[in-house]
Motif scaffolding. Structure first.
Motif, mmCIF file in Angstrom:
data_model
loop_
_atom_site.group_PDB
_atom_site.id
_atom_site.type_symbol
_atom_site.label_atom_id
_atom_site.label_comp_id
_atom_site.label_asym_id
_atom_site.label_seq_id
_atom_site.Cartn_x
_atom_site.Cartn_y
_atom_site.Cartn_z
ATOM 1 N N MET A 1 -15.850 16.359 -8.274
ATOM 2 C CA MET A 1 -14.389 16.429 -8.219
ATOM 3 C C MET A 1 -13.922 16.864 -6.816
ATOM 4 N N LEU A 2 -12.830 16.264 -6.375
ATOM 5 C CA LEU A 2 -12.261 16.563 -5.062
ATOM 6 C C LEU A 2 -10.813 16.994 -5.244
ATOM 7 N N ALA A 3 -10.400 18.039 -4.524
ATOM 8 C CA ALA A 3 -9.001 18.462 -4.590
ATOM 9 C C ALA A 3 -8.208 17.750 -3.499
ATOM 10 N N VAL A 4 -7.100 17.101 -3.886
ATOM 11 C CA VAL A 4 -6.259 16.397 -2.923
ATOM 12 C C VAL A 4 -4.920 17.105 -2.851
ATOM 13 N N GLU A 5 -4.608 17.701 -1.696
ATOM 14 C CA GLU A 5 -3.307 18.355 -1.523
ATOM 15 C C GLU A 5 -2.416 17.396 -0.760
ATOM 16 N N VAL A 6 -1.496 16.755 -1.510
ATOM 17 C CA VAL A 6 -0.640 15.748 -0.894
ATOM 18 C C VAL A 6 0.436 16.429 -0.057
ATOM 19 N N MET A 7 0.723 15.864 1.129
ATOM 20 C CA MET A 7 1.681 16.501 2.023
ATOM 21 C C MET A 7 3.047 15.812 2.010
ATOM 22 N N GLY A 8 3.299 14.987 0.964
ATOM 23 C CA GLY A 8 4.612 14.339 0.869
ATOM 24 C C GLY A 8 5.163 14.526 -0.530
ATOM 25 N N GLY A 9 6.369 14.018 -0.736
ATOM 26 C CA GLY A 9 6.974 14.094 -2.064
ATOM 27 C C GLY A 9 7.095 15.520 -2.542
ATOM 28 N N ARG A 10 6.621 15.780 -3.790
ATOM 29 C CA ARG A 10 6.739 17.153 -4.289
ATOM 30 C C ARG A 10 5.513 17.981 -3.937
ATOM 31 N N THR B 1 0.870 -1.190 0.000
ATOM 32 C CA THR B 1 0.000 0.000 0.000
ATOM 33 C C THR B 1 0.897 1.227 0.000
ATOM 34 N N ARG B 2 0.295 2.330 -0.358
ATOM 35 C CA ARG B 2 1.018 3.588 -0.311
ATOM 36 C C ARG B 2 0.126 4.574 0.428
ATOM 37 N N ALA B 3 0.615 5.088 1.527
ATOM 38 C CA ALA B 3 -0.202 6.039 2.275
ATOM 39 C C ALA B 3 0.512 7.378 2.349
ATOM 40 N N VAL B 4 -0.202 8.449 2.103
ATOM 41 C CA VAL B 4 0.386 9.784 2.239
ATOM 42 C C VAL B 4 -0.584 10.680 2.995
ATOM 43 N N GLY B 5 -0.028 11.588 3.748
ATOM 44 C CA GLY B 5 -0.861 12.586 4.403
ATOM 45 C C GLY B 5 -1.401 13.529 3.340
ATOM 46 N N ALA B 6 -2.618 13.975 3.496
ATOM 47 C CA ALA B 6 -3.189 14.866 2.488
ATOM 48 C C ALA B 6 -4.300 15.699 3.104
ATOM 49 N N VAL B 7 -4.527 16.848 2.484
ATOM 50 C CA VAL B 7 -5.697 17.641 2.838
ATOM 51 C C VAL B 7 -6.679 17.482 1.691
ATOM 52 N N LEU B 8 -7.906 17.053 2.023
ATOM 53 C CA LEU B 8 -8.928 16.881 1.003
ATOM 54 C C LEU B 8 -9.843 18.101 1.062
ATOM 55 N N ARG B 9 -10.080 18.675 -0.113
ATOM 56 C CA ARG B 9 -10.869 19.911 -0.136
ATOM 57 C C ARG B 9 -12.001 19.819 -1.134
ATOM 58 N N ASN B 10 -13.200 20.207 -0.681
ATOM 59 C CA ASN B 10 -14.318 20.374 -1.594
ATOM 60 C C ASN B 10 -14.955 21.702 -1.241
ATOM 61 N N GLY B 11 -14.624 22.730 -2.045
ATOM 62 C CA GLY B 11 -15.145 24.060 -1.753
ATOM 63 C C GLY B 11 -14.716 24.490 -0.362
ATOM 64 N N ARG B 12 -15.707 24.847 0.475
ATOM 65 C CA ARG B 12 -15.335 25.339 1.797
ATOM 66 C C ARG B 12 -15.141 24.208 2.815
ATOM 67 N N PHE B 13 -15.418 22.974 2.388
ATOM 68 C CA PHE B 13 -15.214 21.847 3.303
ATOM 69 C C PHE B 13 -13.835 21.240 3.091
ATOM 70 N N SER B 14 -13.132 20.945 4.197
ATOM 71 C CA SER B 14 -11.841 20.293 4.024
ATOM 72 C C SER B 14 -11.588 19.335 5.181
ATOM 73 N N HIS B 15 -10.701 18.401 4.953
ATOM 74 C CA HIS B 15 -10.377 17.416 5.985
ATOM 75 C C HIS B 15 -8.908 17.078 5.883
ATOM 76 N N GLN B 16 -8.207 17.130 7.007
ATOM 77 C CA GLN B 16 -6.804 16.741 6.992
ATOM 78 C C GLN B 16 -6.704 15.294 7.433
ATOM 79 N N GLY B 17 -6.192 14.445 6.549
ATOM 80 C CA GLY B 17 -6.106 13.032 6.871
ATOM 81 C C GLY B 17 -5.071 12.373 5.997
ATOM 82 N N ALA B 18 -5.432 11.226 5.464
ATOM 83 C CA ALA B 18 -4.482 10.500 4.637
ATOM 84 C C ALA B 18 -5.215 9.879 3.461
ATOM 85 N N VAL B 19 -4.459 9.629 2.398
ATOM 86 C CA VAL B 19 -4.999 8.872 1.270
ATOM 87 C C VAL B 19 -4.206 7.579 1.208
#
Lengths: 243, 787
Positions: free
Chosen positions: B563-572, B501-519
């Motif tokens: 559509m969901l915006a995924v802001e990955v918190m690792g790598g680039r 598996t590959r897990a990365v920390g990410a912030v998921l954003r949909n408009g004004r709703f967001s969640h900090q977690g992992a993908v």
């Protein structure tokens, strides 16, 4: 056995010897009956007269199998009531005794006929419920509920319920106490009819001295004992009573 | 004392049995309220006090390596009241009793051991001596879970170098109320350690002399956290910083907050049902009790007492019972609350306890009791007051059953008179019967919703550890690894399936709703770790797109196709827009899944895995652990059985623990209601029952009339209780769900069966108690007693 120790008289319904009833203990004890001896022949109407607290209801309760004496014995024909256990007393009430109370004690959820059937269902040798109601003049109203009947009518249903099992004895505790005089006389008439037609022994406890005139025998109570027993040579019809 | 008041006390003595039964039910309703709100308030206060006394930071700013000379710059940031820098880093700790080393964190303290921020509470032993670099202080809970104590030696690997250290003391810290093994959701004391040591020693080990790897900040009350965070990130960016976060995102605090809000939700969501049921019962019983006093009320009016005076006299009786019950409830609530708080203090690892009570819970508990009792009493009294005194004094006219009409001939054949009495009473006093039915149904509903919750907890465990995760062992890599590492795992004898598996920390954003977690990236058709739909079948991982847990989709207010915006918190640190392709069912956490390849593509790191799920042959367990231990790329290994135990512990000791107390209370209330229903019916029918005995009915036959009624009412209450309980359990399940796990409200026939059995058992026992009293009753006095 106690039964053999008591001389048997086949014509007696009840014999009581030394009946004593004490409520409470020590200084607070109340003597409701103080050693009552008496005999009641079969087929009579007996009126128990006396002021409140004189012991007449207590005696009725003991003879009716509702209560036990503190001391003494009571026999119904040749059965010793004071030796019976609870279950035997229940059977005694079920098979030999009818009760009529001042406040009728009908089941409000059953019709007049059903109230009578309540008894005929469990009795050994009952008469038809309809017939019992006709006997008290309520054949027409047998489908009415207690709430739809007047006080006198309710008391007549109670009498029908009591006699439907064809009991040897009928106990009536202030049967006219809650009724006006006309209705009261009508109820007494029914009792008299039952006595005439079925030969039932009837014990009536009452305050109303006038009722005594319809009895064969009158027992006067005072202070837990019998003050006097008198017999009437002629009985008045209930309609002739005045109170 | 006035004669009326004497009468009041004697009346109360006369009805003491029933008064006690009513008082108990209301007491339990109030107790729940007081206990739960006291618990929540005390824990919140204790936490606040703990944080304050030990100066827990408001902001945490990790950084790769910043020189100490930056510190004044950080202190100068507007809104910052205090800065503390420290050296921290990962360590591997060898525990003699475990096959695999466990992960931990080493944290520096200034020479005296008393930092400006994030101080620690020494629970045993002493602080390290700055002159002895091998001396360390170990996290209390970790030490206890692994059987370590002051005086023991400990082997740990820091920055690649294995050394022996000496534990000189154990400590608690508000920063580490909860510890979790890396990559896991559920806290486990045993598998994550914290070591405190002298700064110079640790800086030397990490090559951090003259530098720091974490800055802690306290901010002024009026400072805006967001702008302070921004400013800190700006200053630390050149040194590998940029990820400063507030206390609300600090792992341990976040977990404690979630647990407390879980408790808070149960505290505000569940006890009102108990109180409402108790209040309803109080209303019913009081109204019937006053009804029984009708002759006396008439008599007092005949003497010339005013309605107001008579009313007050009886209200006093009602109030004594209601207030007595409520006060008893408050006292029991304080007692049980204290006991529970002690348990929770241990659970949350608070070193001390601040016990506070919530006055509003007393007020609401007591006032609800008084109100429902008063309404019940007043309602009936008003009816009695309308009667002429003479009417009221007479024994009541026989209840009118004429509307019942005749029983059909067909029916009549099968019904004897006692059965008709039961039937007519049930059908012809529908209001009264309905009250009894509803009362018992409400009691059953309470029990049912609690039983449903128990099943819900089971389901959550089961779904998480047997349906979603079917692996035996989870492996975490020190850094993302390629295919060859996965092959190496597959080659270990006894390993049956390996799923990367590959897990990365990410912030998921949909408009004004967001969640900090992992993908989490999964293989296309995963077998061991799966996303499942509502039918429990595997959701195949799409080429592109993301699968969200239902909770997460609800939180983000997003549906499949959007559509969901995924802001990955690792790598680039890429930001990608992906379509939501499916909604997965999950009761633990709020996971988001993507195809592993798609995730790696987005990260620009094809073919890498951050962890793997293993299915193993249990016979080779020891050999496999030995092999894993020798693999340098493996940072941590978790056994599913350990994870399951940790989760169970969490549910049984955390916010979920209150369910056992509540279940017990629900059972007692249910019993109290059924018992009261039986007692009230007995009191109302004493005269009829005595008449039946006089006529020559045996005890059993007489009891049938009363118990038959109770039986009918109980049987009618079962389906009603089933229905109310079904809906009530949704609300209660909501109350028990926390942010970490959800408790489903399941419709399980056996739950309904069990709660029905509870009610039936209560009815049988109450029936037996009542029958015993009936048998003892003297028929002649019963005939004379007023109704």
């Amino acid at each position: 056995m106690k039964i053999s120790s008591v001389p048997r008289n086949p014509n007696l319904a009840f014999r009581a010897k030394g009946l004593t009833k004490v409520y409470g203990e020590g200084r607070t004890a109340v003597h409701a009956l103080r050693g009552v001896d008496m005999e009641i022949p079969k087929g009579e109407i007996v009126v128990l007269l006396g002021p409140s607290g004189s012991g007449k209801s207590t005696l009725l309760n003991i003879l009716g199998g509702l209560d036990r004496p503190t001391e003494g014995t009571a026999h119904f024909t040749d059965q010793c009531l004071t030796d019976m256990d609870d279950s035997a007393l229940t059977l005694y009430r079920r098979n030999h005794v009818g009760f009529v109370f001042q406040f009728y004690n009908l089941m409000p959820s059953l019709t007049a006929e059903e109230n009578v059937e309540l008894v005929t269902e469990i009795a050994r040798n009952p008469m038809d419920a309809g017939k019992a109601l006709s006997l008290v003049g309520l054949g027409e109203r047998r489908h009415h509920f207690p709430a739809q009947l007047s006080g006198g009518e309710q008391q007549r249903v109670a009498i029908a319920r009591a006699v439907a099992k064809q009991p040897e004895v009928l106990f009536c505790d202030e049967p006219t106490g809650a009724l006006d005089s006309t209705t009261g006389r009508a109820v007494l008439r029914v009792l008299r009819d039952v006595n005439d037609r079925l030969g039932t022994t009837i014990l009536i406890v009452t305050h109303a001295a006038a009722t005594a005139a319809m009895a064969d025998r009158v027992i006067h109570f005072a202070d837990g004992g019998i003050r006097e027993i008198s017999t009437n040579k002629t009985r008045l019809d209930p309609e002739e009573l005045v109170w | 004392m006035s004669p009326l008041d004497k009468k009041l006390w004697r009346d109360l003595r006369r009805v003491k049995g029933q008064a006690a039964a009513i008082g108990l039910v209301i007491a339990l309703g109030v107790m729940m309220q007081v206990m739960m709100s006291g618990l929540v308030h005390s824990l919140q206060e204790t936490r606040a006090e703990y944080y304050e006394r030990y100066r827990l930071a408001d902001i945490f700013a990790p950084v790769l390596r910043a020189p100490n000379s930056v510190t004044p710059q950080l202190a100068a940031i507007e809104g910052v009241s205090r800065v503390e820098t420290r050296v921290t880093g990962m360590v591997l700790i060898d525990i003699p009793s475990r096959d695999l080393p466990v992960m931990g964190r080493a944290i520096s303290l200034p020479p005296g051991g008393d930092p400006g921020l994030n101080a620690i509470y020494m629970s045993t032993g002493r602080m390290f001596d700055a002159a002895h670099p091998e001396e360390i202080v170990l996290l209390d809970s970790f030490a206890e879970a692994n059987g370590l104590k002051a005086g023991d030696n400990l082997v740990a690997t820091i920055n690649g170098a294995q050394r022996q250290y000496r534990i000189v003391g154990t400590a608690r810290s508000p920063e580490y109320l909860y510890t979790t093994a890396p990559g896991e959701l559920v806290p486990d004391d045993a598998r994550f350690g914290v070591i405190w040591m002298n700064r110079d020693a640790l800086a030397a080990a990490y090559d951090m002399v003259g530098a720091f790897s974490e800055a802690l900040f306290a901010i002024n009350r009026d400072a805006t956290q967001a702008s302070v965070l921004q400013e800190i990130d700006r200053v630390l960016k050149p040194y590998g910083g940029g990820g400063a976060y507030g206390l609300e995102d600090q792992y341990s605090n976040r977990f404690v907050s979630e647990e407390m809000s879980g408790l808070e939700v149960s505290a505000s969501g569940v006890p009102p049902f108990f109180l409402a049921v108790a209040a309803f019962l109080l209303y019913i019983v009081i109204s019937r009790m006053v009804q029984a006093e009708r002759e006396e009320i008439g008599l007092m009016k005949a003497f010339g007492y005013r309605n107001r005076e008579v009313g007050w006299h009886y209200m006093k009786m009602v109030l004594v019972i209601a207030i007595g019950g409520a006060i008893a409830g408050c006292l029991i609530g304080i007692g049980t609350g204290r006991a529970m708080i002690n348990l929770y203090t241990m659970y949350f690892k608070f070193p001390f306890l601040v016990f506070v009570l919530d006055p509003t819970s007393f007020v609401s508990g007591v006032s609800v009791s008084i109100l429902s009792a008063s309404i019940g009493g007043l309602f009936v009294m008003r009816r009695i007051f309308r009667m002429a005194p003479a009417d009221a004094m007479r024994p009541p006219a026989p209840a009118d059953y004429s509307a019942a009409g005749q029983i059909g001939a067909w029916f009549a054949k099968y019904l004897d008179q006692p059965s008709r009495m039961v039937l007519r009473r049930v059908t012809r006093q529908p209001g009264r019967m309905m009250g009894a039915v509803l009362g018992i149904a409400a009691g059953m509903a309470l029990t049912l919703s609690m039983i449903t919750i128990y099943a819900g907890f089971e389901r959550t465990l089961d779904l998480t550890f047997t349906v979603v995760d079917r692996s035996d062992v989870t492996v975490g890599f020190a850094r993302p690894v390629g295919e060859d590492a996965i092959f190496a795992l597959r080659r270990i004898p006894g390993v049956e399936v390996v799923e990367p598996t590959r897990a990365v920390g990410a912030v998921l954003r949909n408009g004004r709703f967001s969640h900090q977690g992992a993908v989490t990236g999964l293989t296309v058709a995963p077998e061991l770790i799966r996303a499942i739909d509502s039918d429990y079948s595997t959701i195949e991982m799409p080429e592109s797109g993301i699968v969200l847990a239902k909770e997460l989709a609800d939180l983000l207010d997003i549906k499949p196709g959007e559509m969901l915006a995924v802001e990955v918190m690792g790598g680039r640190q890429p930001v990608v827009d992906v379509p939501v392709v499916a909604i997965a069912q999950s009761l633990l956490g709020a996971p988001a899944y993507m195809g592993m390849e798609a995730l790696n593509r987005a990260l620009g790191e094809p073919g890498l895995a951050s962890g793997a799920y293993l299915k193993i042959d249990k016979a080779f367990e020891q050999e496999i652990f030995a092999a894993l231990r020798d693999m340098p790329m493996i940072a941590g290994v978790s056994l599913k059985s350990e994870m399951r135990t940790a989760f169970e512990t969490l549910m049984n000791q955390g916010a979920g623990a209150t369910r056992y107390v509540m279940g017990l209370v629900a059972f007692i209330i249910t019993f109290g209601i059924v018992y009261n229903a039986a007692r009230v019916a007995q009191a109302e029918r004493a005269r009829d029952l005595a008449s039946l005995r006089v006529i020559g009915f045996h005890r059993g036959e007489t009891a049938f009339v009363l118990l038959g009624e109770l039986a009918v009412v109980t049987l009618l209450a079962l389906p009603v209780g089933s229905m109310i309980g079904h809906y009530m359990s949704f609300a209660v399940a909501e109350g028990f769900s926390t942010e970490l796990y959800q408790i489903p409200s399941l419709f399980l026939p056996e739950s309904h069966g069990y709660s029905a059995l509870v009610v039936i058992a209560a009815a049988l026992f109450s029936g037996w108690l009542v029958k015993r009293d009936l048998d003892r009753a003297d028929i002649t006095t019963a005939l004379k007693t007023r109704e």
